[in-house]
Design an enzyme around this catalytic site. Structure first.
Site, mmCIF file in Angstrom:
data_model
loop_
_atom_site.group_PDB
_atom_site.id
_atom_site.type_symbol
_atom_site.label_atom_id
_atom_site.label_comp_id
_atom_site.label_asym_id
_atom_site.label_seq_id
_atom_site.Cartn_x
_atom_site.Cartn_y
_atom_site.Cartn_z
ATOM 1 N N ASP A 92 6.133 2.376 9.621
ATOM 2 C CA ASP A 92 6.198 1.077 10.312
ATOM 3 C C ASP A 92 6.162 -0.050 9.274
ATOM 4 O O ASP A 92 5.236 -0.836 9.242
ATOM 5 C CB ASP A 92 5.045 0.941 11.320
ATOM 6 C CG ASP A 92 3.654 1.047 10.675
ATOM 7 O OD1 ASP A 92 3.528 1.742 9.631
ATOM 8 O OD2 ASP A 92 2.705 0.435 11.192
ATOM 9 N N VAL B 176 2.986 7.617 8.739
ATOM 10 C CA VAL B 176 2.069 6.684 8.082
ATOM 11 C C VAL B 176 1.905 5.404 8.900
ATOM 12 O O VAL B 176 1.466 4.379 8.383
ATOM 13 C CB VAL B 176 2.524 6.380 6.632
ATOM 14 C CG1 VAL B 176 2.453 7.638 5.779
ATOM 15 C CG2 VAL B 176 3.920 5.774 6.594
ATOM 16 N N GLN C 256 -5.606 -9.128 2.028
ATOM 17 C CA GLN C 256 -6.716 -8.167 2.021
ATOM 18 C C GLN C 256 -8.025 -8.843 1.621
ATOM 19 O O GLN C 256 -9.089 -8.517 2.153
ATOM 20 C CB GLN C 256 -6.411 -7.003 1.072
ATOM 21 C CG GLN C 256 -5.301 -6.092 1.550
ATOM 22 C CD GLN C 256 -5.739 -5.133 2.643
ATOM 23 O OE1 GLN C 256 -6.921 -4.936 2.889
ATOM 24 N NE2 GLN C 256 -4.774 -4.526 3.311
ATOM 25 N N HIS D 150 -2.399 2.315 1.235
ATOM 26 C CA HIS D 150 -2.824 3.401 2.123
ATOM 27 C C HIS D 150 -1.773 4.512 2.252
ATOM 28 O O HIS D 150 -2.043 5.689 1.990
ATOM 29 C CB HIS D 150 -3.107 2.855 3.527
ATOM 30 C CG HIS D 150 -4.106 1.759 3.590
ATOM 31 N ND1 HIS D 150 -5.459 1.974 3.473
ATOM 32 C CD2 HIS D 150 -3.957 0.418 3.783
ATOM 33 C CE1 HIS D 150 -6.100 0.823 3.597
ATOM 34 N NE2 HIS D 150 -5.213 -0.133 3.780
ATOM 35 N N ASP D 151 -0.563 4.119 2.676
ATOM 36 C CA ASP D 151 0.445 5.108 3.065
ATOM 37 C C ASP D 151 0.946 5.938 1.891
ATOM 38 O O ASP D 151 1.324 7.102 2.059
ATOM 39 C CB ASP D 151 1.630 4.408 3.736
ATOM 40 C CG ASP D 151 1.231 3.695 5.019
ATOM 41 O OD1 ASP D 151 0.108 3.936 5.504
ATOM 42 O OD2 ASP D 151 2.038 2.907 5.533
ATOM 43 N N ASP E 243 3.843 0.909 3.394
ATOM 44 C CA ASP E 243 4.930 1.805 3.809
ATOM 45 C C ASP E 243 6.082 1.737 2.811
ATOM 46 O O ASP E 243 6.700 2.755 2.490
ATOM 47 C CB ASP E 243 5.476 1.401 5.184
ATOM 48 C CG ASP E 243 4.418 1.327 6.260
ATOM 49 O OD1 ASP E 243 4.396 2.218 7.125
ATOM 50 O OD2 ASP E 243 3.619 0.377 6.248
#
Length: 313
Positions: A11, A124, A227, A239-240, A16
């Site tokens: 997404d 993800v 962040q 993260h992903d 991503d």
């Protein structure tokens, strides 16, 4: 080196885009297709973002649009982190790259059914595409080699005190996936927050150069700001991208087998991944949960992928 055949379900999304960049370039990964889901932003925006990243980095992999809404809950987006477009920061050339006409869920089903059981799904974002595919054609379940996902947490959430965004965005879909019996690997916030991308990491990727170094810099400089504003972090975690790192070399990430259940009851724990870290429930483990990551190894891997986009001619 074994090439892992994967479908990346995402997404886009800043992190991503980093996952896409790595998956498309690393020799250990055979990226068959990219499926797009609503999540960080609405589907029309996440699709454009995915196509923009593919066009800029010349990622010649088919892109499929999937679920525009969660299965049951009212849609939410993470515009506080990813901005109005879902990928604020980079400036892209006018978009000419197009998505395939096939729906992402149909692509996932057809690809798995035609396979020898050697394809790994790498979701993800919210798990809407994967869950709908499982419900539409349960015969895909034994065909899935493994699902390596970014989502959840065994500690604190980031969208509510209990829930991580990807799971909270479609808890019912996550419930389908976590009860599917397919081998699961979960990269939750406890692990992914260890990949905070500080200014020195951004400078390192800028020095590496090329179109991927430029894109990395534009993306991560934007998330530095959001962040810090939202979570007080010194940079944006990617993260992903940890899922791609795990697939390239699982030795870089320590995991623990746990029984994981998604809370779909309305209330303060809606969307929580309840992880039985101590085994007190006595239920068999259904998930490998990421605990720690070798960050020196990980950033070296990211830089290796960034350098892969530098044209030598």
């Amino acid at each position: 080196m074994e090439k892992r055949k994967i479908i990346l379900d995402c997404d886009p999304g800043h992190d991503d885009a980093i996952a896409m960049m790595m998956a498309a370039k690393h020799p250990a990964i055979d990226l068959l297709g990219i499926t797009i889901v609503a999540g960080n932003q609405t589907l029309d925006k996440t699709l454009i973002n995915g196509l923009n990243v593919c066009q800029k980095l010349e990622i010649n992999v088919p892109v499929y649009a999937g679920m525009p809404q969660p299965i049951m809950r009212k849609q939410i987006v993470a515009d506080n982190i990813h901005g109005e477009t879902g990928l604020d920061g980079p400036v892209f050339e006018p978009l000419t790259r197009q998505a395939e006409s096939t729906h992402a869920v149909k692509y996932i089903i057809d690809t798995l059914m035609a396979s020898d059981g050697d394809i790994t799904l790498v979701p993800v974002g919210p798990l809407s595409n994967i869950a709908v595919a499982m419900r539409m054609q349960p015969a895909i379940l034994p065909k899935i080699r493994e699902i390596v996902l970014m989502g959840g947490a065994y500690g604190t959430g980031n969208f509510t005190p209990s829930a991580e965004f990807n799971i909270f965005a479609d808890p019912e879909a996550a419930r389908v996936v976590f009860t599917s019996g397919v081998p699961l690997v979960m990269m939750g916030l406890d692990l992914t927050n260890q990949t905070v991308c500080t200014p020195d990491v951004i400078a390192r990727m800028e020095r590496a150069g090329g179109p991927a170094g430029e894109l990395f810099s534009d993306i991560m400089n934007f998330t530095l700001k959001t962040q810090f504003e939202n979570y007080g972090l010194a940079g944006g975690p990617v993260h992903d991208a940890t899922c791609i790192g795990y697939l390239i070399n699982p030795d870089g990430i320590k995991t623990q087998e746990m029984y994981v259940e998604v809370d779909v009851n309305s209330g303060p724990c809606y969307g929580r991944t309840v992880c039985d870290e101590l085994g007190v429930l006595g239920k068999p483990a259904n998930t490998k949960v990421g605990i720690t990551i070798d960050t020196d190894w990980f950033w070296g891997l990211v830089e290796e992928c960034v350098r892969g986009y530098i044209k030598t001619h």
